[in-house]
Enzyme design. Structure first.
Site, short mmCIF file in Angstrom:
data_model
loop_
_atom_site.label_atom_id
_atom_site.label_comp_id
_atom_site.label_asym_id
_atom_site.label_seq_id
_atom_site.Cartn_x
_atom_site.Cartn_y
_atom_site.Cartn_z
N LYS A 1 29.62 -11.74 49.25
CA LYS A 1 28.53 -11.17 48.43
C LYS A 1 27.70 -12.22 47.71
O LYS A 1 26.64 -11.90 47.18
CB LYS A 1 29.11 -10.15 47.44
CG LYS A 1 29.76 -8.96 48.11
CD LYS A 1 28.75 -8.03 48.76
CE LYS A 1 29.43 -6.83 49.39
NZ LYS A 1 28.48 -5.88 49.95
C1 LIG Z 1 36.10 -6.79 50.34
C2 LIG Z 1 34.92 -6.19 51.03
N1 LIG Z 1 34.97 -6.01 52.36
C3 LIG Z 1 33.95 -5.47 53.04
C4 LIG Z 1 32.80 -5.07 52.39
C5 LIG Z 1 31.72 -4.44 53.19
O1 LIG Z 1 30.55 -5.23 53.25
P1 LIG Z 1 29.13 -4.56 53.27
O2 LIG Z 1 28.88 -4.02 51.89
O3 LIG Z 1 28.18 -5.66 53.61
O4 LIG Z 1 29.15 -3.46 54.27
C6 LIG Z 1 32.72 -5.22 51.00
C7 LIG Z 1 31.55 -4.76 50.25
O5 LIG Z 1 31.58 -4.62 49.06
C8 LIG Z 1 33.79 -5.82 50.31
O6 LIG Z 1 33.77 -5.99 48.97
#
Ligand SMILES: Cc1ncc(COP(=O)(O)O)c(C=O)c1O
Length: 329
Positions: free
Chosen positions: A48
């Site tokens: 992120k």
């Molecule tokens: C630990 C984790 N895995 C996967 C994701 C999924 O990513 P995306 O929000 O880009 O779909 C997130 C999103 O917050 C996350 O925090």
């Protein structure tokens, strides 16, 4: 991160440029190659960081975000930590609006350590108002527990000139960061030789951004989305929705399922088991959704077989889940 940098201007320069790592033991029997991108190597510990930097810098460019403006977001997790990190570097006040019942202590502590503030939202009150079970905390991320914080952020932004809501679920740079940055790295690192890309779906930013760039390069690259075995967003059967970070029932505004060729449901306990295996067999100390991503990658590897290449991301680190008893046993 540019490996040639000797002196970085700030920690923001250390976001991204994360190599792919070949799995040597897990999935070996399939004959296919599984490459993982350990995104927990980003400065605040998750994928992120990329979107936080790009969303904030886009808002700065457009003039809506400048000195004196407070950034707000409804978040329980990695986006909050990443926004807290980028805000710290750039000198913004950041306030995270977090549902009381789902806040993860480790992630909240990291956010607060970066100097962010947090406002706990009483979802029980909200659930009662909405005629829902007051104690329903089944929705870890993206579900109805996050609607209230998001509504609060929207109201705050409308009512105050000095507030900017990052709105990760609809901000185009949540997708743009992965299209212009994560996917670009993947294409460069593989010389464009990829047969499948696998990602779990929370906001949908990662899969949508990467998939668009990969499909533009080669429409035959298979895009595989993961949702928790549980509340189906893309059509998989219902069971338990527990993998943190993965959406559970709300279709994000930015999510367009047409780009996903396959959907695989992964149970949380299988994701945790794979995360353990990644730590113990590959030395990769990654979180639960990373386990889900790799488990689904092994399934695709089995199908595609010898000589094929599957790429996935490892969104965050296992240290965020040490307090989750189930994960440590
Ligand atoms: C630990 C984790 N895995 C996967 C994701 C999924 O990513 P995306 O929000 O880009 O779909 C997130 C999103 O917050 C996350 O925090």
């Amino acid at each position: 991160m540019d490996k040639n940098i000797k002196i970085a201007d700030s920690m923001l320069d250390l976001i991204g440029n994360i190599p792919l790592v070949r799995l040597n033991r897990i999935g070996k029997e399939t004959g296919a190659e599984i490459l993982v991108k350990p995104e927990f190597l980003n400065p605040s510990g998750s994928i992120k960081d990329r979107i936080a930097k790009m969303m904030i810098e886009d808002a700065e460019k457009s003039g809506v975000l400048k000195e004196g403006i407070t950034i707000v977001e409804g978040t329980t997790g990695n986006t909050g930590t990443a926004l807290a990190f980028v805000s710290a570097v750039k000198g913004y006040r950041f306030v995270a609006y977090t549902p009381k019942m789902v806040s993860n202590k480790s992630r909240m502590s990291i956010m607060l350590a970066y100097g962010a503030e947090s406002e706990a939202i009483d979802i029980q009150d909200y659930n009662k108002k909405m005629g829902l079970d007051a104690d329903d905390d089944s929705s870890v991320h993206g579900g109805h527990v996050e609607l209230l914080p998001r509504q609060i952020c929207l109201d705050l932004e409308r009512q105050h000139d000095d507030i900017w809501w990052a709105r990760q679920f609809s901000n185009p740079w949540n997708v743009g960061a992965h299209h212009d940055w994560t996917a670009k790295e993947i294409l460069e690192q593989t010389d464009g030789k990829i047969d499948a890309f696998v990602a779990s779906v929370g906001t949908g930013g990662t899969i949508l951004g990467v998939a668009r760039a990969l499909k533009a390069h080669n429409p035959d690259i298979m895009i595989v989305g993961i949702e928790p075995a549980g509340k189906a967003m893309m059509g998989a059967p219902d069971e338990y929705p527990l993998i943190p970070g993965i959406s559970d029932g709300i279709i994000p505004q930015i999510f367009n399922s047409k780009i996903v060729d396959r959907v695989i449901s992964i149970h949380d306990s299988d994701a945790i088991d794979m995360a353990h295996q990644l730590t113990q067999k590959e030395g990769i100390f990654c979180g639960i959704s990373s386990g889900a991503n790799v488990l689904a990658s092994t399934m695709i590897a089995k199908e595609l077989g010898q000589g094929k290449r599957i790429v996935t991301v490892l969104p965050d680190s296992r240290d965020r889940y040490l307090e989750v008893e189930k994960y440590t046993t």
